[in-house]
Design an enzyme around this catalytic site. Structure first.
Site, PDB file in Angstrom:
ATOM      1  N   GLY A  73      45.728  13.906  41.027  1.00  0.00           N
ATOM      2  CA  GLY A  73      45.495  12.633  40.362  1.00  0.00           C
ATOM      3  C   GLY A  73      46.421  11.552  40.887  1.00  0.00           C
ATOM      4  N   GLY A 118      48.589   7.981  39.594  1.00  0.00           N
ATOM      5  CA  GLY A 118      49.029   7.117  38.506  1.00  0.00           C
ATOM      6  C   GLY A 118      49.516   5.798  39.074  1.00  0.00           C
ATOM      7  CG  PHE A 142      55.244   4.456  38.187  1.00  0.00           C
ATOM      8  CD1 PHE A 142      55.407   3.114  38.452  1.00  0.00           C
ATOM      9  CD2 PHE A 142      55.382   4.899  36.881  1.00  0.00           C
ATOM     10  CE1 PHE A 142      55.710   2.218  37.435  1.00  0.00           C
ATOM     11  CE2 PHE A 142      55.685   4.009  35.861  1.00  0.00           C
ATOM     12  CZ  PHE A 142      55.847   2.666  36.141  1.00  0.00           C
ATOM     13  CB  THR A 166      49.820  10.480  44.954  1.00  0.00           C
ATOM     14  OG1 THR A 166      49.522   9.140  45.330  1.00  0.00           O
ATOM     15  CG2 THR A 166      48.581  11.327  45.133  1.00  0.00           C
ATOM     16  CB  VAL A 167      50.048  14.167  40.533  1.00  0.00           C
ATOM     17  CG1 VAL A 167      50.450  15.576  40.129  1.00  0.00           C
ATOM     18  CG2 VAL A 167      50.849  13.145  39.730  1.00  0.00           C
ATOM     19  CE  LYS A 178      54.137  10.449  37.989  1.00  0.00           C
ATOM     20  NZ  LYS A 178      54.144  10.440  36.526  1.00  0.00           N
ATOM     21  CG  ASP A 193      51.703   5.409  28.968  1.00  0.00           C
ATOM     22  OD1 ASP A 193      50.794   4.831  28.330  1.00  0.00           O
ATOM     23  OD2 ASP A 193      51.658   5.590  30.200  1.00  0.00           O
TER      24      ASP A 193
END
Ligand code: ATP
Length: 357
Positions: free
Chosen positions: A10, A12, A14, A16-17, A41, A136
């Protein structure tokens, strides 16, 4: 640690994972033994500080079963670019958001919701007890292990209780934002509880609690009006009451994670070995601030285009009694009027909605 980057899991705001496969089973810099499969991450230099902050917070939660584990960090080079990598427990069950999207019915069964909610609140109670606010909480950030256990993830916006937001930053996803956050920029532990209410209701109906696509009107509704998110009609009396406790507009009266863990809604999934830490005494709600902290009080909204939000205020906003200092709502209303007339904040699109960073 010697490792190989695997498939992308995925992306985000900030970084990439990816999957990370250690070449040799060894220990990462944290000293924790590493599993055979991890998530990594990674981010580039402009986001180093944010990911370093996230790692330092995750380090506070070693061995907390409801919080994603961090196994260490490293720097690497990818096509000449320096990357910072944080190795995480791999949650192979995906997110609760995925789970909801893949469910054939509209919403998940209530017993499943109460089980997930219990895991979320146990994790959140630990976070609050340690003196942090997640900031969050949303379905995308609740991951699941292979056996379906809840893992709270993405501490990219987390902060210490009482820590001022840098540059009066508005943190989080508008759909999950609490009234005190919108009206006063006050993001203490009760704001996480409001967000939990939003995600529980979303699990029940399969749809976000607010339907509006008019961002300014939505912020006005959350921050100033008396309206609270709709309680799912198909929920049990216990479920409805539970949500009512999460959606108390006054953050000083809203139930804490510790209190909610004892709510009858979660009674059917109560474990024998519950070991819930006691709640914080003074830190549940940040005190009144004389500084401009409202979402409507930003000196530095990023103006991208003019007049793209249409919105009109039809009634004079009253001061909300719960608002610290008591005068925030009136000020907020005036600010919204200014805001929607000629400015648009920097909304970055994420998963069908926007996240404010
Ligand atoms: N530990 C993990 N195990 C498995 N998948 C993960 C893990 N961490 C993140 N992911 C996947 O990667 C995606 C991106 O995660 P990340 O925490 O960077 O951002 P996000 O929460 O999706 O977005 P944002 O940071 O913008 O809120 C997640 O939505 C999730 O699908």
């Amino acid at each position: 640690m010697d490792w190989v980057r695997g498939e992308t899991l995925g992306r985000g705001s900030f970084g990439t994972v990816n999957l990370a496969i250690p070449r040799v089973k060894t220990s990462a810099s944290s000293g924790t033994s590493t599993p055979q499969l991890m998530a990594v991450k990674s981010c580039c230099a402009s986001n180093f500080a944010s990911l370093i902050n996230e790692k330092s917070i995750l380090d506070e939660f070693r061995d907390c079963p409801e919080i994603i584990q961090c196994y260490g960090d490293s720097y690497s080079y990818d096509n000449g670019e320096k990357l910072y990598n944080v190795f995480l427990e791999y949650a192979s069950g995906g997110s609760l958001s995925d789970k909801l999207k893949n469910s054939s019915d509209r919403g998940l069964p209530e017993i499943q919701i109460s089980n997930y909610t219990k895991g979320i609140l146990r994790g959140l109670n630990r976070i609050h007890k340690k003196g942090f606010v997640h900031c969050d909480m949303k379905l995308q950030n609740i991951l699941l292990s292979q056996d379906g256990a809840v893992k709270i993830a993405d501490f990219g916006l987390a902060k210490r209780i009482g820590q001022a937001s840098i540059g009066f930053e508005l943190r989080g996803t508008p759909l999950y934002m609490s009234p005190e956050m919108v009206a006063g920029g006050n993001q203490g532990t009760p704001a996480d509880i409001w967000a939990v209410g939003c995600l529980v209701a979303e699990m029940a109906t399969g749809a976000p609690v607010w339907r509006s696509t008019d961002m300014a009107a939505l912020l006005m509704k959350i921050g100033i009006g008396d309206e609270v998110p709709e309680i799912p009609a198909n929920f049990s009396a216990e479920g409805k009451d539970f949500l009512g406790k999460c959606f108390i507009k006054d953050p000083t009266r809203r139930w804490t994670a510790k209190m909610l863990l004892d709510h009858p809604f979660l009674a059917s999934c109560q474990d024998e070995d519950d070991d819930i830490p006691p709640p914080l005494k003074d830190a549940q709600v940040e005190g009144p601030s004389t500084s401009p902290r409202s979402a409507f009080d930003f000196p530095d909204w990023t103006s991208q285009q003019s007049s793209s939000l249409t919105f009109s205020i039809t009634s004079t906003a009253e001061s909300s009694s719960w608002f610290p200092g008591g005068s925030g709502s009136k000020f907020g209303a005036e600010r919204v009027r200014e805001l929607v007339s000629d400015q648009q904040p920097d909304w970055s699109v994420s998963d069908d909605w926007v996240t404010i960073r």
